[in-house]
Design an enzyme around this catalytic site. Sequence first.
Site, short mmCIF file in Angstrom:
data_model
loop_
_atom_site.label_atom_id
_atom_site.label_comp_id
_atom_site.label_asym_id
_atom_site.label_seq_id
_atom_site.Cartn_x
_atom_site.Cartn_y
_atom_site.Cartn_z
N TRP B 320 1.27 -10.26 -4.89
CA TRP B 320 2.41 -9.38 -5.11
C TRP B 320 2.02 -7.93 -4.81
CZ3 TRP B 320 3.51 -5.13 -8.19
CH2 TRP B 320 4.86 -4.75 -8.25
N HIS B 321 0.76 -7.59 -5.11
CA HIS B 321 0.33 -6.20 -4.94
C HIS B 321 0.12 -5.81 -3.49
CE1 HIS B 321 -0.37 -6.40 -9.28
NE2 HIS B 321 -0.26 -5.09 -9.24
N GLY B 322 -0.02 -6.78 -2.62
CA GLY B 322 -0.20 -6.44 -1.22
C GLY B 322 -0.49 -7.67 -0.40
#
Lengths: 393, 469
Positions: B320-322
Amino acid sequence: MEQNHSPKRSPRRQSPYQRNRRLQGKLLKWLLLGSIALILVLSLLIPDKAFSESENRSLAQRPTKADLLDGTYLQDLGDYFADQFPGRDFWMTVNLGFNKLLGQRESSGVYLGSDDYLMQIPGEPNTLQAQRNLEAVNRFVEKYPELNTVMTVAPNAVTVHADKLPANAPVRDQRQDLAHIRQGLKGVRFVDVTDTLTAHADEYLFYKTDHHWTSLGAYYAFTQIAASLDITPPALSTYTVYPVSVTFEGTLSSKSGSHAALDTVEIFVPDTQIEYYVTYGDSGEMISSLYHRPALEVKDHYTVFFGGNYPRVDITTSADTERSLLVFKDSYANCMIQFLYPYFDRIIMIDPRYYYDNVDLVIKSQNITDVLFLYNLDTYLADASLADVLTTE
Amino acid sequence: MAFNELSFLFLLFPAVALLHWIVPGILGKNILLLVGSLVFFAWGCPEYLFLMVMIILFNFFSGLQIQQRKEAGESTGITLAVSVILNLLLLGFFKYWGFLVENINALLGTEIPLRQLPMPIGVSFFTFSVLSYLFDVSRDKAPASRNILEFSLFVTFFPKLVSGPIVQYADMRQQISQRKLSKLKFGKGCRLFLIGLAKKVLLANTLGTTFYAVTGLQSDSVSTVTAWLGAVCYSLMLYFDFGGYSDMAIGLAQMFGFEFEKNFDYPYQSSSITEFWRRWHISLGAWFRDYVYIPLGGSREGTPKTVRNLLIVWALTGIWHGAAWNFVFWGLYYGLLLLLEKFVLKAVLEKIPTFIKRIGTLILVIIGWVFFFSPDLSAAFTWLGRMFGIGGPGLLDGTARYYLSSSAIILVISALSAFPLGDRLGSALLRSRSKRPVYVSLAWYAVLLALCIAGMMSSTYSSFLYFQF
């Protein structure tokens, strides 16, 4: 909050803490909204500016209805507001001061040195291009063995005035870069002026607010290059020195946002009766001075030397030495010519970044006897044009 | 658009705040906030405005249909699945398409061309908000919205649009239709906004100059101290950047009468990884707990399933963060640490003094951020190697001294601000019977605001340098 019975509490039943928080909230509301309102009123009252002297660029103007249609209106409005923000330069100064207070010693790729010295931090070299340039110079010498070819790549302020750098500031080893260039050259008289310049490091060899060397810096370099050009350099005292500007704020000032110092631009006039005129490129325009007075009315006073960089500038003199010098150069050479002109019938300066004509033709038609490559290291290592000009058929 | 841009603080924000104050009635205020939110969204990417409208309409009608089928006693599974998948595909297209194509090309040797579109701002955040809506409706946690205006405002509400907090529908639903506005709330919101702005502009951005300078160095001139300095600067910078932005978001929402839960709670004072994730990006942790971990069975179905569930949640949290492998690795790193903490080292950890546990947790978190800030896994391991003395010019060199001395002050200020000392001091002073501390605090905030304006202004500074070398 324990006495939160009714939504409308009377002020008397609040604890001091609640009362203080409430008062604080009220004051902060006025602080925030008041500041915004004040700035908005000021930006309406203060007329828009077209150009920023300190940033050396045009400022964004009010977006038009056309922008509304192509979808960039809001973005443009933001840019316009930021560029015309009241007290733009003032806020910059506040921010830089705050960052210096916090211990920052650089700003936008510029070291904030001692004695108000600003110094460009040399970038990473373009290794491939640098190698291409070296090979092109070597091929040039092979092609013209009869010419006396001399090359000087000047170190930058970070090396010469290293004592003015912030403590421990990491800097590329420019001496090593220069040694590398010297090793790669064949048949060129490479003159490393680093030691000569650092020997005079307590003098004013580089501008404090600009990335160029001063005329004095160029003079010391000249004294060392002279031997390779069979010139006996006159003593410094024989020149008449005129300070033509004492209010020079150079590109490093703009880049870093630091406006702490002003520089002096000096011109050095040799003690000679030799006359000359300058022609710019193909225009045929003739001027009887190396110096361009209108430059002192605009921002960049360094352009007092020839008015800046041109693809080709010819200096024709009455020296009658039967020698002609071809200079491949960047702007560091612009203040060097005042020392060189008495020794040549003709000097042709070519700036490879803007020059697209045939060099061979120039060499043949102008009876060139000597060639000087004169650059500063930071530009030289990033330059992509020298090899192209030298290899144009 | 971001809250720390001049055009937000001085143009859009005052316009919305003024009109919100003037326009009477909750309906009028909601319309105004929706329009303001759409302008906010369109400021950065006007070309996605239509897409945003489509997302709202699609999910609005999906919600209604889920509700309808439920009331009719039919299964909602397919409707829910289709809606969720479509939302995820959209997120996937903007965020993960490039990553996917790169990996397929690398694995199969194919050359699928890649044309990456810019991401609509906040797509990771508003997609998760919308998903929470669909799940809440299908699980009876909240009824489907029958009011398109209110639903649109839930999706686009500008304080939370770009960087969260990821507010769940059930928590915001009632506040949209009925919320109390008060001067007290507005004042509290202003204070939180100013604090957040200062964290972002004064702390995060200043730490950023050192961080970017240090990570821009040639890898062989990074000494052990430089490597740690870079990692510590990043840890603090990320916290003040994201935490400051969350503070601004919650403060803004408060000015318009909304109460959101805090998103960060002094995470660097945690004495375990479990505690860290209860204090860091709280709304994201809650989202994964409520919509992934618990539906998978959580920790109720025996150890093997719990392990599986944790690893799934943390791989997802990572990605989700990257869209890159180092983020997946970073997520799994936390998954493994949590498993160790939960199942293996529980007994040992209970005996260790809290002080030691805090330091240990902090070091593990800082190491985690190396995977987060490095461009890829091999760069991350190189940097970690430097931190532990592998390669590089030794423990401490001139470069390290230079960056240490130029960042020492901001590091001390930031480190102190990462703990609740200032907050407690402020509260203690305001307990005084006198009003004087209030005026002192006003002066303090005024200085912060002036410095923030100077910082925001300077980030637009760009000298045009026709370098006449």
